[in-house]
Design an enzyme around this catalytic site. Sequence first.
Site, PDB file in Angstrom:
ATOM      1  N   ARG A  35      11.036  13.449  12.369  1.00  0.00           N
ATOM      2  CA  ARG A  35      10.770  12.784  13.654  1.00  0.00           C
ATOM      3  C   ARG A  35      11.548  13.423  14.802  1.00  0.00           C
ATOM      4  NH1 ARG A  35      10.186   6.566  11.538  1.00  0.00           N
ATOM      5  NH2 ARG A  35       7.922   6.671  11.402  1.00  0.00           N
ATOM      6  N   LYS A 197      -3.873  -1.749  -1.749  1.00  0.00           N
ATOM      7  CA  LYS A 197      -4.617  -2.974  -1.449  1.00  0.00           C
ATOM      8  C   LYS A 197      -5.798  -2.784  -0.516  1.00  0.00           C
ATOM      9  CE  LYS A 197      -1.017  -6.363  -2.152  1.00  0.00           C
ATOM     10  NZ  LYS A 197      -0.165  -7.356  -1.497  1.00  0.00           N
ATOM     11  N   GLY A 353       2.013   6.275   5.785  1.00  0.00           N
ATOM     12  CA  GLY A 353       3.254   6.542   5.056  1.00  0.00           C
ATOM     13  C   GLY A 353       3.100   7.201   3.698  1.00  0.00           C
ATOM     14  N   GLY A 376       1.897   2.681  10.861  1.00  0.00           N
ATOM     15  CA  GLY A 376       1.265   1.496  11.447  1.00  0.00           C
ATOM     16  C   GLY A 376       0.458   1.835  12.686  1.00  0.00           C
TER      17      GLY A 376
HETATM   18  P1  AMP Z   1      -0.645   1.666   0.447  1.00  0.00           P
HETATM   19  O1  AMP Z   1       0.738   1.400   1.002  1.00  0.00           O
HETATM   20  O2  AMP Z   1      -1.545   0.478   0.471  1.00  0.00           O
HETATM   21  O3  AMP Z   1      -1.264   2.904   1.038  1.00  0.00           O
HETATM   22  O4  AMP Z   1      -0.449   1.937  -1.098  1.00  0.00           O
HETATM   23  C1  AMP Z   1       0.280   3.019  -1.589  1.00  0.00           C
HETATM   24  C2  AMP Z   1       0.725   2.691  -2.984  1.00  0.00           C
HETATM   25  O5  AMP Z   1      -0.418   2.476  -3.791  1.00  0.00           O
HETATM   26  C3  AMP Z   1       1.494   3.803  -3.660  1.00  0.00           C
HETATM   27  O6  AMP Z   1       2.814   3.394  -3.804  1.00  0.00           O
HETATM   28  C4  AMP Z   1       0.797   3.963  -5.004  1.00  0.00           C
HETATM   29  O7  AMP Z   1       1.695   4.026  -6.093  1.00  0.00           O
HETATM   30  C5  AMP Z   1      -0.031   2.710  -5.114  1.00  0.00           C
HETATM   31  N1  AMP Z   1      -1.199   2.885  -5.998  1.00  0.00           N
HETATM   32  C6  AMP Z   1      -2.125   3.851  -5.952  1.00  0.00           C
HETATM   33  N2  AMP Z   1      -3.005   3.727  -6.955  1.00  0.00           N
HETATM   34  C7  AMP Z   1      -2.633   2.650  -7.671  1.00  0.00           C
HETATM   35  C8  AMP Z   1      -3.133   2.001  -8.838  1.00  0.00           C
HETATM   36  N3  AMP Z   1      -4.208   2.466  -9.475  1.00  0.00           N
HETATM   37  N4  AMP Z   1      -2.495   0.924  -9.300  1.00  0.00           N
HETATM   38  C9  AMP Z   1      -1.410   0.451  -8.663  1.00  0.00           C
HETATM   39  N5  AMP Z   1      -0.871   1.015  -7.544  1.00  0.00           N
HETATM   40  C10 AMP Z   1      -1.482   2.095  -7.063  1.00  0.00           C
END
Ligand code: AMP
Length: 395
Positions: A35, A197, A353, A376
Amino acid sequence: MKTVKDINFEDKKVLIRVDFNVPLNDALEVTDDTRIRAAKPTIINILEDEGSCILMSHLGRPKNREDEFSLRHIVKKATEVLGVQVKFVDDCIGETVDEAVAQLQPCEILLLENLRYYPEEKQGDRAFAEKLAAHGDYYVNDAFGTAHRAHASTAVIAEFFPENKCFGLLLASEVENLNRVLTTGESPVTAIIGGAKVSSKITVIENILDKIDHLIIGGGMAFTFVKAQGGAIGSSLVEEDKMDTALEILKLAESKNVKVHLPTDSIIADSFSNEAETNISPINSIPDGWMGLDAGPETNTAFAEVISHSKTILWNGPVGVFEMDNFAQGTIKLGLAIAEATENGAFSLVGGGDSVAAAKKFQLDDKVSYVSTGGGAMLEMLEGKTLPGIEALLK
Ligand code: AMP
């Protein structure tokens, strides 16, 4: 967009909102200076004009002026990265700051203390913003990472500079590069949305459907789609209450002629651990007690094929639990496919991120066209929102 390149700052004091919210280790040393490096072009531009820079930033989430959140800890690294001695004053408003600002000479840099030592910063307090504004002849915002916040230093302050305000070069290039995906991107445009999610990405997906040709859905969030379509997903991550939304997204995509690509197979594990037993399974018949933690080989090939034909690529979110070596292959192969498409002339943007962390971990960050610095803020832009920090500069 008016940027620092459009103004001559000779003999002017320029108040710059930067994002120096960098990670520190236990010894309070900077562990990642991305940054600071990202703000360098703006700062150097002003120094070359023989203006002086007054830098303001937040660091972490202080409650009570805790020393661990002092920007003093950044001075050494900032001096090293910027190649100019950075002066520091241990407050951001008040007499000592007024004095330090008065003594500041052309071509010098002064860093102010953490803005969030004052709750007024996050409250967007107008009187606090006015006190900060008094330090500079010009206001420049270069803090993309906080541009989605209507804080005193990121948005409110701009009204005290009706004419004398502009975009920093980082903020301008973040906006330009995102627009290159969202409005002027050459077809076919492919968005890869992964991560844990669905719930955190619904608005993003809905907004970008008008702008893309292909949507690749991967990672944990894919299982909500698979289950909603009647698949057996074992104990994979799922958001039961978002299954209807998932089906609606698929329908909406179809009505907009967007081709959706979901994983067809998965690396499954008998526990959420790098040491777990693993196997390969079709995505819609994962046995009970097993969970999908990475994209399978057939999926990796299919995703790479779509990417190889794309001219514009947006990547947000990993397609597996890449933090664990045994479930990183899907994300690595996806990143390599994006790198190859980029080499063949596609424009690729990585943001958010975890995908940035993944791109860095697998040394793919310099093989894509652009890596966004704001998690974000980028998501909110993808959601179609106008960011307060950007709006304030345009008023
Ligand atoms: P996000 O912050 O929503 O972009 O999610 C990122 C996180 O999703 C990372 O830490 C990954 O380890 C997790 N992730 C990716 N694929 C899977 C999966 N199949 N099951 C559980 N966690 C996951």
